[in-house]
Design an enzyme around this catalytic site. Structure first.
Site, short mmCIF file in Angstrom:
data_model
loop_
_atom_site.label_atom_id
_atom_site.label_comp_id
_atom_site.label_asym_id
_atom_site.label_seq_id
_atom_site.Cartn_x
_atom_site.Cartn_y
_atom_site.Cartn_z
N ASP A 1 9.52 7.97 0.36
CA ASP A 1 8.69 8.64 -0.63
C ASP A 1 8.52 7.69 -1.81
O ASP A 1 9.50 7.12 -2.30
CB ASP A 1 9.39 9.93 -1.09
CG ASP A 1 8.49 10.80 -1.93
OD1 ASP A 1 7.69 10.25 -2.73
OD2 ASP A 1 8.56 12.04 -1.80
N GLU B 1 0.87 -1.19 0.00
CA GLU B 1 0.00 0.00 0.00
C GLU B 1 0.90 1.22 0.00
O GLU B 1 1.74 1.39 0.90
CB GLU B 1 -0.95 0.05 1.21
CG GLU B 1 -1.90 1.25 1.09
CD GLU B 1 -2.83 1.50 2.29
OE1 GLU B 1 -3.68 2.40 2.19
OE2 GLU B 1 -2.69 0.81 3.31
N GLU C 1 -8.92 4.04 6.86
CA GLU C 1 -9.31 5.09 7.81
C GLU C 1 -10.06 6.23 7.11
O GLU C 1 -11.11 6.68 7.57
CB GLU C 1 -8.05 5.66 8.47
CG GLU C 1 -7.88 5.24 9.89
CD GLU C 1 -6.45 4.81 10.16
OE1 GLU C 1 -5.53 5.24 9.44
OE2 GLU C 1 -6.25 4.03 11.11
N ASP D 1 -3.08 11.43 -1.96
CA ASP D 1 -3.14 12.90 -1.96
C ASP D 1 -3.53 13.39 -3.36
O ASP D 1 -2.98 12.92 -4.36
CB ASP D 1 -1.77 13.48 -1.57
CG ASP D 1 -1.46 13.25 -0.08
OD1 ASP D 1 -2.35 12.75 0.63
OD2 ASP D 1 -0.34 13.56 0.34
N1 SAM Z 1 -4.29 5.20 2.85
C1 SAM Z 1 -4.73 5.79 4.08
C2 SAM Z 1 -6.24 5.76 4.16
O1 SAM Z 1 -6.88 5.52 3.15
O2 SAM Z 1 -6.76 5.97 5.27
C3 SAM Z 1 -4.18 7.22 4.25
C4 SAM Z 1 -4.65 8.23 3.26
S1 SAM Z 1 -3.88 9.84 3.46
C5 SAM Z 1 -4.98 10.92 2.64
C6 SAM Z 1 -2.53 9.75 2.30
C7 SAM Z 1 -1.25 9.26 2.93
O3 SAM Z 1 -0.30 9.04 1.90
C8 SAM Z 1 -0.62 10.23 3.90
O4 SAM Z 1 -0.29 9.57 5.09
C9 SAM Z 1 0.62 10.73 3.15
O5 SAM Z 1 1.66 11.11 4.03
C10 SAM Z 1 0.96 9.55 2.30
N2 SAM Z 1 1.69 9.88 1.07
C11 SAM Z 1 1.35 10.84 0.19
N3 SAM Z 1 2.24 10.88 -0.82
C12 SAM Z 1 3.15 9.92 -0.57
C13 SAM Z 1 4.32 9.49 -1.24
N4 SAM Z 1 4.73 10.08 -2.38
N5 SAM Z 1 5.04 8.49 -0.72
C14 SAM Z 1 4.64 7.90 0.45
N6 SAM Z 1 3.55 8.28 1.14
C15 SAM Z 1 2.81 9.28 0.65
#
Ligand code: SAM
Length: 214
Positions: free
Chosen positions: A96, A43, A193, A118
């Site tokens: 990242d 994920e 979540e 995002d």
């Molecule tokens: N997947 C979870 C959910 O559905 O509840 C979290 C969704 S949250 C809106 C998006 C998450 O993706 C955040 O914790 C953010 O820090 C992470 N994220 C965004 N861009 C990312 C990237 N390029 N690499 C790793 N994580 C990333």
């Protein structure tokens, strides 16, 4: 979610047994990390990790890796994992996703989940979206034969962009719904979540399941 500066989070992560450290040295050797050759599902952007915790519980025959960019968010996932040490098929990486090809070898990932990624709403940031052509190209190189991607979001603009992006990249569409919870795909759906939060507010959840055209 954006608890970016929780004091001490980097130190906790550096010592935690559920976090894979020096992840780039594991490229091509993920079976050794888990101690078996079960398929690896990833994920990207796992947040606090509740989706992966449930998936790991339901599917002990699959190894799960959660990728999260921010230490402070990852810390929450670690805290949850500490309450379920029996889940030896679940580990986390703080990284990242831009670097994903430095961490996995071609064909090393069996499946990818993108949950509530995002949106990067500005056009000039479109390439950062996890369903952009740039990312789909990376996934195509990393996915094993028969692998695919499931994407969920309540953001209609991001969903429309993702559907078009997949089509333009020649990916095959296996399933689509703009109201997942009222669709036949709701059966067996594991909520994230954000999914709980936004469906609780009355937002419809969109779901797209695709695989590389090949
Ligand atoms: N997947 C979870 C959910 O559905 O509840 C979290 C969704 S949250 C809106 C998006 C998450 O993706 C955040 O914790 C953010 O820090 C992470 N994220 C965004 N861009 C990312 C990237 N390029 N690499 C790793 N994580 C990333």
């Amino acid at each position: 979610m954006r608890l970016r500066n929780v004091p001490g989070s980097r130190e906790v992560i550096a010592e935690n047994e559920y976090v894979v450290h020096d992840e780039k040295t594991k490229k091509g050797n993920w079976a050794l990390v888990f101690g078996n050759d079960h398929p690896i599902h990833v994920e990207i952007g796992m947040g606090k990790g509740s989706f992966l915790m449930e998936m790991a519980r339901l599917h002990p025959e699959i190894n799960y890796l959660g990728i999260e960019k921010y230490s402070s968010v990852l810390l929450r996932a670690i805290e949850k994992h500490e309450e379920a040490p029996e889940l030896t098929n679940l580990m986390f990486i703080r990284m990242d996703a831009e670097e994903i090809e430095d961490v996995f070898a071609p064909g090393e990932i069996a499946y990818i989940y993108l949950n509530f990624s995002d949106p990067w709403p500005k056009d000039r940031h479109a390439k950062r979206r996890l369903t952009s052509d740039r990312f789909l190209g990376r996934y195509e190189r990393l996915l094993a034969e028969g692998g695919g991607v499931t994407f969920k979001t309540d953001n209609v603009d991001l969903f429309d962009f993702s559907v078009e992006s997949a089509e333009a990249c020649g990916w095959e569409r296996l399933a689509i719904s703009r109201d997942l919870h009222s669709s036949p795909y709701a059966e067996g759906n594991v909520m994230t979540e954000y999914e709980r939060k936004f469906s609780g507010l009355g937002n419809k959840i969109c779901m797209l399941k695709i695989r590389p055209g090949r």
